[in-house]
Structures are given as C-alpha cells and as structure tokens.
Design an enzyme around this catalytic site. Structure first.
Site, PDB file in Angstrom:
ATOM      1  CG  ASP A   1     -72.521 -12.037   1.091  1.00 54.73           C
ATOM      2  OD1 ASP A   1     -73.004 -10.875   1.158  1.00 54.73           O
ATOM      3  OD2 ASP A   1     -72.494 -12.650   0.275  1.00 54.73           O
TER       4      ASP A   1
ATOM      5  CB  SER B   1     -71.143 -10.291  -6.192  1.00 48.58           C
ATOM      6  OG  SER B   1     -72.257  -9.528  -6.061  1.00 48.58           O
TER       7      SER B   1
ATOM      8  CG  HIS C   1     -70.629  -9.180  -1.371  1.00 51.85           C
ATOM      9  ND1 HIS C   1     -71.658 -10.289  -1.551  1.00 51.85           N
ATOM     10  CD2 HIS C   1     -70.618  -8.657  -2.607  1.00 51.85           C
ATOM     11  CE1 HIS C   1     -72.098 -10.410  -2.764  1.00 51.85           C
ATOM     12  NE2 HIS C   1     -71.558  -9.155  -3.262  1.00 51.85           N
TER      13      HIS C   1
END
Length: 578
Positions: free
Chosen positions: A459, A216, A496
């Site tokens: 994502d 991330s 994600h």
C-alpha cells in the site's frame, strides 16, 4: 502462458514448524485470553421477497429523509464484471438537508439503495473511499481487486452514500464543521437506522444480519463503525483501512518533501526514483525475503521476518557518481526513501505516522501514483489536510498551487493542527476521523459479531505496519489472542486495495458471513491472480513468469503462508498457514 519454475527452498526445520503450529493453534482456538467467555453464535439470516418498490416514495415515512425515486430495475439491466444482476428496486434519496451557516452551501447525505427481488435477509452498507462526495452504484463489492461477484448479486440489500457532500463541494466541504463530522462518522450513524427501516418497509421485515464493508477510506469507515456502531452491525470487513487517515495524509506531504530533495526534474516528483530504480529495490527485497517462506516465487509472505532480513543501505548498491542507470541508488536517494519507509517524523525525530514494510509492489503504478501525484495534487492529500483535517482550515488560495502547500507544510508547526480544535471546529480530525479506542472492541465481540481486516503489503498511502500495530494491541488487550472475533490478513505484493504483483482477487464477504452466521472461522482465504481472461479485469502488473491462475492462501496474522515442500508452486494447496 507457460508455468514458471520458481526456486524452492527446503521447509523450515521441524522444531520451527512445531513452534509455529503451536502459535497458530493458539490463535485459531484462542478466544479472548485466559478465562474469557465464549462469543455468542448468531443465527443465520432468513430470506424474503420484495413486496414494495415504486410506492415506497410517498408511502414511507422516514425521519429526516426524503425519498426522491424508487424504480424496479429488470433483471440483466445492470451488469457487473460481465455478470447480469437480477431484478431489484433502486431507491434514491437524501437525509438531513440543511444550509450551512458557515459557507452558505446546501448539504445533505445523498444515498442509493438497491433491494433485490430475491433477498437473502441481509443488509450490506457499502462505505466508499477517498474524500467521498459520490453516490456510487450500490452493488456491494466483496473485497479484493477483481469482483468475483458482488453483494447485490448475492442477494444483499445494499446502500451507498456520498457521506454528506457532493463532488462539487469537494474538498471545501471541510469548511463546514457538520460536513466534517458527517464525513468522519455521523453519516454512517444516520444512514444505518434509516436503511434498516426502509428495508422493513420493502420486505415486511428488517434485516436479520447487517454488514459494513469498505476499502481505503471505506475501510476507515468500517473500522470506525466497529468502534462506534458495534450494536448495529454483525460483520465488519475493512480493507486497507486508513483509520489514522489524517496522520497518513500528513505523511504523504512528508514523503513529497523527501522525494523533492532528490527529484531531478522540478516539474516531476517521480524523477526522484525512476521505474528502473524502483525495480532495483524490489529485486533486492526479493533476494533477501522472497524465500523466507520456503518458495522463491515473487511474493514476500513473511513480512515480519523481512524487516530484519533486508537493509536498504546494505543490500542495494550505492552510486559513486551521477549514474541513473537503475543499477544503484545515490546516498541522497537512500536517505529520502529510508526516511519515508521509516515513517514521517518532525525535526525532533518524533513519529507522526507509522513505518512501511519493504515489498515488491514498490514497482507498481498505483504505488507511484500515491507517492508522486496524490501527495501534491489538488484532489488528494494537500487539500484533505488543508481543508478537512486541520484547524483552522488553510486559506482557499492554496488551491492555486497545492504542490507548494505540500512542500512548504511544516512537520513541526503545521502537523499539530490535525489535532487542534477551536470554538467553531469542536472536534479535531483525530476525533472525528479515527475510531475511538480501536484496541477495545468488547461490545462487538460480546454480541457475537465478527471482524475481518485485510491490507496490501505494498500500500502506497496507508501503512500495513499501522494496521498490524492495531491488531497487536487488540490481541494484547484480549489476553494474547483476538482470533475468536477479529482477524487480519496481509496480502503480499498488493497495492492500495488492489493491483501490484499479487494474488489480489478474493471474496471475504462470503467468508465473513460464514463466520458470523455458521461459526466457520476463516482459517484462510483463497486469493487468485487476475490473469488472462479474468472477468473482473486483468492485472497488467503480474510478473510474466506467473501462471494466469496462480492462487495463494491469505493467512490470519501472525500466521504466514509457507510452502509445504512438495506440490504445484502455483497452487494454494501447496502452502500452509503456519
């Protein structure tokens, strides 16, 4: 759980496979293009034993650093995913403490290091996600949704930090120009030499090999490190990297505006697309794209082919009335969803952020959370854009209604503020957050360092298409292939950093170390589903007809995991990277 019976397809014709194999062979052996010199082979790290712990405080002089505690932690005191961690030294401290002349706040770069008794000779910089502000346990995540192990357990000396501000200072730390820069890139640059010096003090020698690992915003930190600190790190692992994070955050506000046009409940953005409607879209994507890899198994491996195989307008039924049964989408819903997947744009049609690929993970709670909550919430995108990324910062009054800020944000007049500077904020967010010249990592390559990047195809916030475009640029700049030092792995179905209908558990750190120190190129990484009894936690969004132990190879882009035509469809051994 009974084993599924996926629909199998005949393998691709021989000429197609032959061509694909030729491309794969070129990628696998192709260095930096025609006439490129081979990359150096770095030596393996040598282990050592911890020599000092508690006396590090008061007995170690480190520039601009205060060590606040050093404690020997007995074996088994810390346990991760049900596995005890061995004896190690826990060190805490802070760097560059100061008082801001802008907001009067006291800032420092807080950190924790964990130094194992039995050290493998390697340094692991654990870069954290979100807007930072928290010194997480320096355990060293290895990449993948469920921890198969961790860096500390494997013998790495690990550091984590808050990137220069505390939880209490989030997100208003963005009012301080230096705090912005520390968050963007300078904290990593300041922590790295300090950590190596502290390791040398504890073991009598510095690290032989250093690794920068995160997902991330942590993946963004890793990407930035590959560009800015290539002389300091031998291995880079970047997961779901938001390396264009300011643009992605603006795109989140764009998405909220699009969803708001079709939301039926003014207090619930998720009313724009019900779970049944998202499941409908996912099912139609699978109908068109699932079997492109030879097996209809609930995974879209051939992400690029799916771009032309699936059409939202053509393949998803349209509603003629006001029905919300999940059997169709209205024209307005298709327009909103299509705009979001096409990528955020201003009123002139100029792209602000990248497109997103269609994938089955649109059904997942993680995807929904990013799209319907983070895009308007007080802890994520609106405040990141307002206080950290734009110049000048937004008034603090927006904290009272971040949804109104998100929905009122102009893609024409407000979005350009993420590229702005002034006398106080001399670097724009596009300068301090993004890696400079990311398509040219010559310094990293020429040292013999390696880089691995992975990205979940579903994502909900950072675009896999953006990461693919970065890698395509890197390949083009190196004569058509960068596989001798950098590889990208797309993870079908994964959201994600983890979750979604995916085989989202994998160890890329071990693969990276083997590549850096042994020259074993990661031609594939085996990923598994987190089914029943998984010590790293069960993924509750796995389809019911998957076996709990399903495995798949993650292939280096542009290769795709294709079914061999025979063998157990639940096993990675039945698929080949082609």
């Amino acid at each position: 759980m009974s084993r599924p019976t996926p629909v199998l397809r005949r393998p691709a014709p021989a000429p197609v496979i032959a061509a694909a194999l030729a491309v794969a062979a070129l990628s696998a052996c192709g260095g930096g293009g025609s006439g490129a010199s081979p990359t150096p082979q770095l030596a393996a790290a040598a282990p050592a034993t911890l020599q000092r712990c508690s006396d590090l405080v008061g007995g170690t002089a480190l520039a601009n650093t205060t060590l606040t505690a050093a404690t020997l932690v007995p074996a088994g005191t810390l346990s991760i995913a049900g596995k005890p961690v061995g004896e190690h030294c826990q060190v805490t401290g802070r760097m560059f403490q100061r008082t801001s002349p802008v907001d009067g706040q006291t800032y420092a770069i807080g950190f924790e290091m964990r130094l194992p008794r039995d050290w493998n000779g390697r340094f692991f910089h654990q870069v954290n996600g979100g807007t930072d502000g928290v010194v997480g346990t320096a355990s060293g995540g290895i990449g993948g949704g469920g921890p198969l192990s961790n860096g500390l357990q494997q013998g790495f000396a690990v550091i984590s930090s808050d990137a220069g501000h505390t939880t209490a200072q989030n997100p208003l730390f963005g009012l301080d120009p230096q705090a912005r820069l520390d968050y963007g890139y300078q904290a990593v640059g300041k922590l790295t030499p300090m950590a190596k010096a502290l390791i040398a003090a504890a073991y009598g020698k510095g690290p032989d090999r250093s690794y920068l690992v995160g997902c991330s915003n942590g993946g963004r930190h890793a990407m930035v490190g590959a560009a800015r600190y290539a002389d300091q790190y031998d291995g880079i692992l970047a997961g779901n990297p938001g390396f264009n994070l300011p643009k992605a955050a603006v795109a989140q506000l764009y998405g909220a505006q699009q969803f708001n046009t079709v939301a039926t409940d003014p207090n619930d953005l998720a009313s724009a697309f019900t779970p049944a409607e998202r499941a409908l879209v996912a099912s139609k994507v699978l109908e068109k794209c699932d079997a492109l890899d030879g097996a209809a198994d609930g995974l879209v491996q051939d992400v690029q082919a799916c771009k032309t195989a699936f059409s939202l307008d053509r393949d998803v039924p349209s509603c003629s009335g006001a029905s919300r049964t999940g059997a169709c989408l209205s024209t307005a819903q298709k327009t909103a969803l299509g705009n979001i997947f096409r990528g955020a744009r201003n009123s002139a049609g100029t792209p602000i952020y990248a497109s997103f690929p269609w994938d089955a993970g649109i059904t997942s709670s993680n995807w929904a959370g990013w799209k319907f909550s983070s895009s308007i919430g007080a802890a994520r995108d609106p405040v990141a854009v307002g206080f950290i990324f734009q110049v000048p910062p937004a008034p603090t009054s927006i904290l009272a209604d971040t949804k109104a800020f998100a929905l009122g944000f102009s893609m024409d007049t407000d979005a350009p503020k993420i590229a702005a500077t002034n006398a106080l904020y001399t670097e724009s967010s596009l300068q301090f957050m993004t890696p400079p010249n990311p398509g040219d990592l010559t310094t990293l390559r020429n040292r013999g360092a390696k880089m691995m990047v992975y990205h979940g195809v579903s994502d909900g916030v950072f675009s896999p298409d953006d990461t693919v475009a970065w890698y395509d640029t890197l390949r083009a700049n190196r004569g058509g292939s960068a596989a001798d030092f950098a590889r990208l792995y797309l993870v079908p179905g994964m959201n994600h950093c983890s979750g979604g209908p995916a085989t989202d558990q994998f160890d890329m750190v071990t693969a990276l170390v083997d590549w850096v120190e042994k020259g074993r190129a990661p031609d594939q990484v085996i990923a598994s589903a987190r089914g029943t009894g998984n010590p790293g936690g069960v993924n509750t969004e796995l389809p019911a007809n998957w076996s709990a132990g399903r495995t798949r190879p993650l292939c280096p882009y542009p290769q795709v995991a294709r079914y061999r035509g025979t063998g157990d469809p639940e096993s990675a051994a039945s698929f080949a990277c082609q």
